[in-house]
Design a protein around this motif. Sequence first.
Motif, short mmCIF file in Angstrom:
data_model
loop_
_atom_site.label_atom_id
_atom_site.label_comp_id
_atom_site.label_asym_id
_atom_site.label_seq_id
_atom_site.Cartn_x
_atom_site.Cartn_y
_atom_site.Cartn_z
N ILE A 153 0.97 -1.16 0.03
CA ILE A 153 -0.14 -0.05 0.01
C ILE A 153 0.99 1.23 0.05
O ILE A 153 2.10 1.06 0.38
N PRO A 154 0.33 2.46 -0.22
CA PRO A 154 1.26 3.63 -0.46
C PRO A 154 1.94 3.73 1.11
O PRO A 154 1.56 3.66 2.13
N ARG A 155 3.17 4.13 0.89
CA ARG A 155 4.35 4.05 1.94
C ARG A 155 3.66 5.15 2.99
O ARG A 155 3.77 4.78 4.30
N ASP A 156 3.06 6.35 2.79
CA ASP A 156 2.63 7.17 3.72
C ASP A 156 1.43 6.61 4.32
O ASP A 156 1.20 6.81 5.74
N GLU A 157 0.74 5.92 3.82
CA GLU A 157 -0.53 5.14 4.42
C GLU A 157 0.08 3.95 5.46
O GLU A 157 -0.38 3.84 6.77
N ALA A 158 1.15 3.19 4.89
CA ALA A 158 1.77 2.38 5.94
C ALA A 158 2.23 2.77 7.18
O ALA A 158 2.09 2.58 8.30
N GLU A 159 2.83 4.13 7.00
CA GLU A 159 3.78 4.67 7.82
C GLU A 159 2.59 5.38 9.02
O GLU A 159 3.06 5.16 10.26
N PHE A 160 1.43 5.64 8.50
CA PHE A 160 0.62 6.19 9.41
C PHE A 160 -0.02 4.99 10.14
O PHE A 160 -0.18 5.13 11.45
N MET A 161 -0.27 3.84 9.79
CA MET A 161 -0.92 2.63 10.35
C MET A 161 0.30 2.44 11.44
O MET A 161 0.01 1.80 12.46
N ALA A 162 1.72 2.58 11.15
CA ALA A 162 2.61 2.18 12.01
C ALA A 162 2.55 3.03 13.25
O ALA A 162 2.45 2.56 14.44
N ILE A 163 2.17 4.44 13.10
CA ILE A 163 2.36 5.32 14.39
C ILE A 163 1.03 5.35 15.14
O ILE A 163 0.67 5.76 16.15
N SER A 164 -0.23 4.50 14.41
CA SER A 164 -1.63 4.56 15.10
C SER A 164 -1.99 3.30 15.34
O SER A 164 -2.90 3.14 15.48
N GLN A 165 -0.98 2.37 15.29
CA GLN A 165 -1.13 0.84 15.43
C GLN A 165 -2.05 0.67 16.87
O GLN A 165 -1.77 1.38 17.89
N VAL A 166 -2.63 -0.60 16.92
CA VAL A 166 -3.65 -0.83 17.97
C VAL A 166 -2.83 -2.20 18.54
O VAL A 166 -2.64 -3.28 18.05
N PRO A 167 -2.15 -2.07 19.56
CA PRO A 167 -1.43 -3.06 20.16
C PRO A 167 -2.54 -4.10 20.66
O PRO A 167 -3.56 -3.92 21.08
N ILE A 168 -2.14 -5.44 20.52
CA ILE A 168 -2.82 -6.72 20.91
C ILE A 168 -2.36 -7.11 22.22
O ILE A 168 -1.18 -7.27 22.60
N SER A 169 -3.43 -7.51 22.89
CA SER A 169 -3.26 -8.05 24.41
C SER A 169 -2.66 -9.63 24.23
O SER A 169 -2.89 -10.11 23.27
#
Length: 231
Positions: A138-154
């Motif tokens: 997917i576009p790099r900027d989209e992937a990078e935003f997913m990285a900084i907004s990621q939801v951690p899993i328990s």
Amino acid sequence: MTQQIRNVVLVHGAFADGSGWRRVADILKNDGYKVSVAQPPETSYADDQKYTKAAIDGMDGPVVLVGHSYGGSIITEAGNHPNVKALVYIAAFALDEGESCASIEQAVPQASKAFKPDSNGLWWIDQAHFAADFAADIPRDEAEFMAISQVPISTDSFTHKVTNPAWKTNPTWYMVASADRSINPEQERMMAKRAHATTVEENASHVAYMSHPKETAKLIEEATAHAPANQ
């Protein structure tokens, strides 16, 4: 003649939220489907079941339930809801009785080594590796935003063992992502075959539903057309 199902519930996986389903949801809505995007919080398996079942309850009638990644683990149990008539797995964990996401990942390891626990019992993807290991197509900027907004899993969500797999009683569809670095494609093929799923394969990263929204929507619509709505 069976009536075609018009309700679709989309369930996100670990490290993501429901916004990634936007393109798929838009296609489905444009084709006349009623769509709900569940937002399981990834805080525990029980919580994730609760939020997903609430989304199913909110639909008026039979539902096709779709899960990506860890969302597959969620729909494997939530799919026992009486309104669920079919399951669609997108590069997802179609777990059998006694299995967890962790046990599948350990049996045939994924390519990524970027999954890290913190001191709060939560798991993250190292941001430096997120794009390459999770969302390479997917576009790099989209992937990078997913990285900084990621939801951690328990840890509980990741290690919870399934007890009653809904794919044993519901017709099932599966999309294998052949370039997946987060779940080994070998395991995806194994889980699809075991579930007797109607299977397609895409040359996609782990986020196949984002990089291949048309193909994903097509598979979901195939499920809505062939699942027995009045069963």
